[in-house]
Structures are given as C-alpha cells and as structure tokens.
Design a protein around this motif. Structure first.
Motif: not given
Length: 593
Positions: A39-41, A84-91, A97-107, A158-159
């Motif tokens: 719900d937060a997402v 776009y910068d805000q989109f990146v800053e918001g994660g 994406a996979a956590p091993e590559f910097g993602g949050q790992g959500l479904p 997002g860089r």
C-alpha cells in the motif's frame, strides 16, 4: 487539459481481494512485500505520477523533444529531466530489481501498478525508463558476469538507460534480413556498423550514458534469423572494469516527427564501427532479445490500460458536468436547466465499455505479473514451468488486446466530449493520438496474433490454453451451485468450451492448409481476450461480495454489462474464424487495384 488521479482503490482491490498477492508473496519467500509495503508503494507511486508527471503531459506534447543536427544531441521538454531525477532519487528504477545489483528486490507484480500510473500520467516520459528494464533482464539472463557487474548497477540505479536496437530501414518483423555487422577486434570486443531506426530513447539528456542492445551479424553468421547475435554497445565506451571512456562511434542521425508521444525520442541510430561486446552465445541473439521483447510487450500493454484509465476519468467527469437535454424517461435533475449527459444510454454505453475493459485488463496484467513472480521464485520446478507457459500464452493477448482496447477507449472518451473532445483544450485528442502507437511498436497486433495462434497454440499443442481453461474450470467448480454467481458461471463455461472447440477446428484445418493459421489469428486473439476478461469479471464479482456495498454493486453491474454487451463480440470473431482462409486468399493480388 486532462487530469489524472491514480485508481489506488481499484488496484488495491485487484491485488489484495481478487489475486490475494500478500499470501502468494509469502509463499514465494518474498516476505518483505507485506500489505503495508504494498500500500505504501501504491500511495507514493500515485503521488509521484499525479503531481510530478501528469502536469508535464501536455508540455511534452506541445513542445516535444528537440534534435540538434550540429551536435546530434536531443533536448527533452522542460521538466522532463527534473522529473527523471526525482524518479531516480525515489528509488523507482530499482523497485523490483535484484538486490545484488542495487535493486530493492520487491516482487515484479508491484512494478505493474507503478508502470500503469506512469503511463497514464505521461506516456511519452514513461518511454525513457521503459526499455531499461528489458535491458536489465536480457543482461541478467544472458550476459557474462563482468557485463552484469558493469552494466546492471548503473541501469538499475537509473544513472544510465537502455535501448533495444532491432529494426532497420528494410526490415522490421523479418529480422533475418538485417544488415548491421559485427567485426571481431583483437581485445575481444566487436566493431558494430549499421543503421537502426525507430529506437526509443536512443539519445536524450536525462542520463550520462545510454546502453544500446544491438542485433547484428558476425562475419561467419549463417543466413536468416539463426545468424543474429546480440551486442551491448554503450554511448560512451565502458571497459571491463567499469571505467567509462570516450564517446563511442555511434550517434543519433535524426528523430521522427510523430502523430503522438511527441516528447518520446524515436531515433535513427548510426553505428560506425562502435565498440560492443557479445551478449550470450554467437548467433543466439534472438533468444536474448526475446527476453527484452516479452518484458517490453507486457509493458506496452500497460500503456493501453493507463491511457484508458485517464481517458475514462476525464470522460466521466465531463459526463457528470455537461448539461444537455433531458433523460428520455423524464427529467432526472429537475432543479437544473438540463440533465447531465451521463443519464443518456449511449453515453453510459461508452463509459461502461471503457470501465469494463480497463478494470478487466488491469486484472489480466496483474495476473500475468504474478505468474512471472511464480516462474522466478517458486520452489517447485513444475510450478515454475507451468507459470512460464501460462504467462507466455497470455503475453500476446495482453499486449494486443490492451492496446487495441486503449484506442477504442480513448476514442469513446473523446466522443463523450462531443466537439469539445476534438479540440486541444480538453486534452482528449492527445490521449487518442498517443494511444495509436501502442498497437504498432514492440510487435503489431497482427504479429501478436500470429504469435498466439502459431507459436503459443499450434506449435505447443495449446499448452497455455489448456492451463487457462483449467483455471476457468476450477473456478466454476468452486462456485458450482452458488446462486449468486450462476449468471456468470454458465456463460463463462460455455465460452471456455467453444474456445477449446475453435482451437481444435483451426488446428485441424491448418494441418491441411497452413494459411488457416494466419486467417484465424486476429479473430482468435480477440476471442481469447474477451473470454479471459469474462473470467476476471466473474472473479471480481466473487471477490467483491462482503466488501463495501458500493464496490460490490459497481463490480456486479459492470460485470453484467460486460457479459451482456461486450462478451457477445466473440460471436462475430467465432464466425470469422470458422469462415476459413478462402475468403481472404481467393482474390488474386493483381485484382486489388
């Protein structure tokens, strides 16, 4: 201009009440995806799409992106880079994406509402990060370890953004005809030379680097599609240790001037001995590219849903406000000089058509996303294989139907405005223009139909269809004898039975005449889509029972409209399928003139 508010309540209903995703995520080991997180997402995605992206939609259409011939640079409309910068800053770029590559790992499923909201708020802006996800998937599944380390992290952060470079001036669907060449270099890299067209986000000012995934042929490539390889070719050279070097030998030659999505940069890309690295095995590029294409096709289907939702919201508001004439059965608002047009049956026909197709499509898209999560995370290999087969079957249905319905829905919404819909002021004509591209890129509707009828049905012995029919039957048996759902269960079963019968008939005819596959494919695709939505509307009515009274009533009455007014479209499609190939193929091509 048109406005947009994300339909968070309906998305929550779809996720929690119809699909039961929280329990699914826990079973798959995705325990961090709790109801509170989900719900937060949704709430934050709704805020970002509504307050940051939606106000830029008309700006992008009016100003568009600008190409500088002297520098081959592209400048996006005012506000796009800041958004776009805000989109990146918001994660958001690493949400699933996979956590091993910097993602949050959500479904993966949680990325679907985000993408729908982004597309509804600003379709042209949404195209810039769209293909990055496909590039990530291709490199994750097919790239070497060093390629994953070097390219995935900046893409997920997002860089950098990604592209998919397939089409050439002389070849689109038939990629076996492509001429782009890849010559091996002594250092293990390749020199890529050729021209690609229709490359979304091929050049822009949002990020420092752009990662192009390019189809090309090696010197020893066999002819046709079996000779295609895939290469990662960045705008600025990237060494194996991740060091970014000089500008690569590639450039944007021009950008297209289009009917819609004018802020989305559609580039001609020229590669002049650009340094690239082989992704996957030589001559196996199509396999890797299909990983990107399937992701992109589901993403484009969401564009149809997003545009439909925005169009519906504005048409509904206008229909409640616009006073014209009186109801045919007498004044409904006698205190006003006229009734709002929403009392008119034909306006209700258009609004309910949009509502039923959009909310049904949302469930189809979310279901496909849950199947991707199952295919990636289930412990049982058989369960993973089943999910993969089913989502492969549903992908062409999702892409084609949701985008074709997006065109239908935006035109219905424009029609609700009458002449005011045709002028620029209300923003409805932009939605209609933007929608038109969605049935064309990432495989036209005809290509999706051939994919469904040919590869996903005939070539697989209807494996995906059988799985979906089994879902329908399991639901029907679960509610057998349930008087409250009887009006939906019997027609749903009847349609499922005819769906299976039509499939057998086409395959039997195709055994004698291969043209029957192509002749039936378009109508088979839409027949399939309408039955799939009938299933989800029956599921929606069942899930809404015991909930808020207004919600339950709205779902039931919309489902009744769908079964009475939309599902009968299958009768025409069935007749077309059964008419066979002769009516299409009998006329000699010389007599068309």
């Amino acid at each position: 201009m048109s406005s947009y508010t994300a339909p968070v309540a309906d998305i929550r209903f779809a996720l929690h009440d119809v699909l039961g995703v929280e329990a699914l995520f826990q079973r798959l080991g995705l325990s961090e995806a709790t109801a509170d997180i989900i719900d937060a997402v949704l709430e934050e995605a709704a805020r970002f799409s509504g307050t940051v992206l939606a106000p830029l939609n008309s700006v992008g259409d009016e100003i568009g992106s600008v190409f500088d011939k002297s520098t081959a640079a592209v400048t996006t409309p005012p506000g796009f880079k800041q958004a776009y910068d805000q989109f990146v800053e918001g994660g958001w770029t690493g949400l699933t994406a996979a956590p091993e590559f910097g993602g949050q790992g959500l479904p993966h499923t949680l990325g679907v509402p985000l993408n729908e909201m982004v597309n509804a708020a600003n379709l042209a802006w949404g195209n810039f990060p769209l293909l990055s996800h496909g590039a990530v998937e291709a490199l994750k599944h097919h790239g070497e370890a060093w390629q994953q380390e070097v390219f995935l992290k900046p893409l997920i952060e997002g860089r950098w953004t990604g592209t998919m470079c397939l089409t050439e001036p002389h070849c689109g669907t038939d990629l076996g005809l492509l001429k782009t060449r890849a010559e091996p270099n002594a250092d293990g890299s390749y020199s890529i030379t050729g021209t690609k067209i229709f490359i979304t986000a091929g050049e822009h000012d949002l990020t420092d680097n752009i990662v192009h995934l390019v189809l090309a042929k090696l010197p020893d490539a066999p002819p046709g599609p079996k000779g295609i390889s895939l290469f990662v070719t960045p705008k600025f050279k990237v060494a194996r240790d991740g060091t970014v070097g000089e500008r690569n030998a590639l450039a944007c030659g021009s950008i297209e001037h289009k009917m819609g999505i004018k802020a989305s940069v559609t580039c001609v890309m020229n590669f002049d001995g650009a340094q690239g690295y082989l992704v996957g095995q030589p001559h196996k590029g199509l396999q890797a590219m299909f990983t990107m294409m399937n992701t992109a096709r589901l993403g484009v289907g969401l564009q149809g849903i997003g545009l439909s939702e925005r169009a519906y919201q504005n048409a509904l508001r206008y229909s409640r406000e616009r006073l014209q004439s009186r109801s045919l059965s007498g004044a409904k608002f006698p205190d006003k000089p006229a009734d709002p047009i929403i009392v008119q049956p034909d306006v209700r026909r258009m609004l309910l058509t949009i509502k039923s197709l959009t909310e049904g499509s949302r469930l189809l898209a979310l279901h496909a996303a849950t199947l991707i999560d199952v295919a990636h995370h289930a412990q049982d290999p058989a369960e993973r294989e089943r999910a993969d087969t089913l989502v492969s079957f549903l992908t062409p249905i999702s892409k084609a139907c949701q985008t074709e319905w997006g065109i239908e829905n935006t035109y219905h919404a424009l029609q609700c405005f009458g002449g005011h819909g045709y002028i620029h002021e209300h923003g409805m004509e932009q939605l209609a223009r933007d929608a038109r591209i969605t049935t064309l890129y990432e495989g036209t509707t005809g290509i999706q139909a051939l994919d469904l009828m040919g590869r996903k049905t005939a070539a697989s012995q209807a494996a995906g269809l059988k799985l979906f029919l089994a879902e329908i039957e399991a639901f029907a048996r679960e509610h057998e004898g349930d008087a409250d759902l009887a009006e939906f269960i019997k027609p749903l079963r009847d349609q499922a039975s005819e769906w299976a019968m039509l499939t057998r008939e086409v395959l039997e005819r195709a055994a004698r005449d291969p043209e029957e596959i192509g002749a039936a494919s378009y109508d088979y695709l839409f027949y399939s889509g309408y039955v799939v939505l009938a299933y989800w509307w029956a599921r929606s009515v069942a899930a809404a029972r015991g909930k808020d009274t207004n919600l339950a009533t709205a779902k039931r009455e919309t489902a009744r409209f769908y079964y009475a007014r939309i599902l009968p479209r299958t009768m025409a499609h069935a007749a077309h399928i059964r008419s066979g190939a002769k009516a299409l193929m009998a006329l000699d091509e010389a007599l068309f003139g």
